[in-house]
Design a protein around this motif. Structure first.
Motif, PDB file in Angstrom:
ATOM      1  N   ILE A 111       0.843  -1.199   0.000  1.00 25.07           N
ATOM      2  CA  ILE A 111       0.000   0.000   0.000  1.00 25.07           C
ATOM      3  C   ILE A 111       0.870   1.237   0.000  1.00 25.07           C
ATOM      4  CG2 ILE A 111      -0.197   0.086   2.529  1.00 25.07           C
ATOM      5  CD1 ILE A 111      -3.082   1.114   2.119  1.00 25.07           C
ATOM      6  N   ASN A 112       0.412   2.247  -0.710  1.00 26.17           N
ATOM      7  CA  ASN A 112       1.069   3.551  -0.688  1.00 26.17           C
ATOM      8  C   ASN A 112       0.427   4.400   0.403  1.00 26.17           C
ATOM      9  OD1 ASN A 112       2.628   2.842  -2.899  1.00 26.17           O
ATOM     10  ND2 ASN A 112       1.233   3.754  -4.386  1.00 26.17           N
ATOM     11  N   GLY A 113       1.216   4.814   1.383  1.00 26.74           N
ATOM     12  CA  GLY A 113       0.677   5.635   2.456  1.00 26.74           C
ATOM     13  C   GLY A 113       0.185   4.802   3.619  1.00 26.74           C
ATOM     14  N   GLY A 114      -0.521   5.492   4.546  1.00 29.33           N
ATOM     15  CA  GLY A 114      -0.976   4.838   5.765  1.00 29.33           C
ATOM     16  C   GLY A 114      -2.267   4.069   5.557  1.00 29.33           C
ATOM     17  N   THR A 115      -2.616   3.318   6.577  1.00 28.57           N
ATOM     18  CA  THR A 115      -3.821   2.485   6.522  1.00 28.57           C
ATOM     19  C   THR A 115      -4.880   2.942   7.522  1.00 28.57           C
ATOM     20  OG1 THR A 115      -2.860   0.912   8.097  1.00 28.57           O
ATOM     21  CG2 THR A 115      -2.533   0.462   5.746  1.00 28.57           C
ATOM     22  N   GLN A 116      -4.800   4.188   7.967  1.00 30.55           N
ATOM     23  CA  GLN A 116      -5.859   4.701   8.820  1.00 30.55           C
ATOM     24  C   GLN A 116      -6.037   6.194   8.591  1.00 30.55           C
ATOM     25  OE1 GLN A 116      -5.084   4.085  12.975  1.00 30.55           O
ATOM     26  NE2 GLN A 116      -3.353   5.476  13.050  1.00 30.55           N
ATOM     27  N   GLY A 117      -7.267   6.658   8.793  1.00 32.27           N
ATOM     28  CA  GLY A 117      -7.574   8.060   8.594  1.00 32.27           C
ATOM     29  C   GLY A 117      -9.075   8.268   8.578  1.00 32.27           C
ATOM     30  N   CYS A 118      -9.464   9.504   8.280  1.00 30.40           N
ATOM     31  CA  CYS A 118     -10.878   9.869   8.262  1.00 30.40           C
ATOM     32  C   CYS A 118     -11.461   9.705   6.871  1.00 30.40           C
ATOM     33  CB  CYS A 118     -11.047  11.310   8.724  1.00 30.40           C
ATOM     34  SG  CYS A 118     -10.590  11.576  10.461  1.00 30.40           S
ATOM     35  N   ALA A 119     -12.722   9.312   6.842  1.00 33.06           N
ATOM     36  CA  ALA A 119     -13.423   9.158   5.568  1.00 33.06           C
ATOM     37  C   ALA A 119     -13.661  10.540   4.936  1.00 33.06           C
ATOM     38  CB  ALA A 119     -14.748   8.440   5.786  1.00 33.06           C
ATOM     39  N   PRO A 120     -13.578  10.628   3.590  1.00 29.88           N
ATOM     40  CA  PRO A 120     -13.220   9.516   2.699  1.00 29.88           C
ATOM     41  C   PRO A 120     -11.717   9.251   2.713  1.00 29.88           C
ATOM     42  CG  PRO A 120     -13.587  11.525   1.436  1.00 29.88           C
ATOM     43  CD  PRO A 120     -13.943  11.857   2.861  1.00 29.88           C
ATOM     44  N   LEU A 121     -11.350   7.987   2.952  1.00 29.28           N
ATOM     45  CA  LEU A 121      -9.952   7.582   2.971  1.00 29.28           C
ATOM     46  C   LEU A 121      -9.630   6.933   1.622  1.00 29.28           C
ATOM     47  CD1 LEU A 121      -7.260   7.134   4.470  1.00 29.28           C
ATOM     48  CD2 LEU A 121      -8.179   4.929   5.239  1.00 29.28           C
TER      49      LEU A 121
END
Length: 288
Positions: free
Chosen positions: A57-67
């Motif tokens: 995956i490019n980047g992180g795997t957590q965050g706020c929608a829309p992710l």
């Protein structure tokens, strides 16, 4: 090994062939009897390896929608063309299906709903399948959080001066980065009075002491940000009904003109209802 059987005997035969290329074959075995009759059997034979597959995956795997997440697909390029692939983003969106020649190097997806309501995390899964076996690669946890959506209903509207108005908090709670459904609510009443700050969706009450139009704003805030909702509330003073008549006695046919001189105060809207009532004798129309 092939088996052939007639009325008297069965015959076991072994057949071997060296397949030098990684591919699939249709093996057709034909027997011709002494009487010239033939019989054939077709076997599907695959000389291929198990379909390895990987993912990154490019980047992180957590965050706020829309992710928005882009997944790199790895280690599949050397597979036989008969391989097939399915991709499941884990959030209930449709599963993607590809044949070998159409599989891209990267797939991207926008996660719009919180993973908190589905066990806390989504799992990205790619499955590679051929005639030999299947292989699975996953990326987890993919954690998605959502902000609140502010909303309220005011009642009664219009309202009267010095009468309380109820403000019902209809906000949709989002999910914080701890998967808790909580928010900070700030009520701004639009009349210069102090804001009301609470952490619950309890109904609020507010009273306006002067007539006018007031813009009420509700802000809802959590880890993912702030949303606002506004509504104009009209507050009015009670009207005083007054009217005059151009004449109050006369002969039939008797036409009377009225003039509405009511004091409407400071209204939001005014509706007038006229009622004509008859008094007793001597002006009872049934008695002349």
């Amino acid at each position: 090994t092939a088996r052939f059987q007639d009325a008297d005997e069965s015959v076991m035969m072994k057949i071997s062939a060296k397949m030098v290329m990684e591919m699939s074959y249709d093996l057709v075995y034909t027997i011709t009897g002494s009487n010239g009759c033939t019989a054939s059997e077709t076997f599907f034979v695959s000389n291929i390896t198990n379909p390895a597959v990987g993912a990154g995956i490019n980047g992180g795997t957590q965050g706020c929608a829309p992710l928005d997440a882009c997944f790199n697909l790895l280690n599949f390029q050397g597979h036989h063309e008969s391989a097939g692939y399915t991709i499941d983003f884990g959030d209930g969106s449709p599963v993607l299906t590809y044949n070998h020649n159409a599989l891209p190097l990267q797939v991207c997806h926008s996660y719009t709903g919180s993973s908190c309501a589905q066990g806390g995390a989504y799992t990205f899964t790619i499955t590679a399948t051929n005639n030999c076996d299947n292989s699975v690669a996953t990326i987890t946890p993919v954690r998605v959080y959502t902000g609140p959506q502010a909303s309220f209903t005011a009642t009664p509207v219009p309202a009267c001066v010095n009468a309380p108005i109820s403000f019902i908090n209809n906000s949709v709670l989002g999910f914080n980065n701890t998967c808790s459904q909580s928010a900070i609510f700030t009520w701004s009443w639009g009349d210069g009075s102090p804001n009301t700050v609470v952490t619950s969706t309890a109904t609020q009450s507010h009273t306006y002491t002067a007539a006018g139009n007031y813009t009420v704003t509700l802000s809802a805030q959590n880890f993912c940000g702030t949303t606002t909702f506004t509504q104009v509330v009209c507050v009015e003073t009670p009207p005083t009904p007054i009217f005059t008549l151009n004449a109050n006695t006369g002969c039939l046919p008797f036409n009377v003109n009225t003039t509405n001189t009511s004091n409407n105060g400071i209204p939001c809207n005014v509706n007038y209802t006229w009622l004509v009532d008859y008094t007793d004798l001597p002006c009872d129309p049934d008695n002349g």
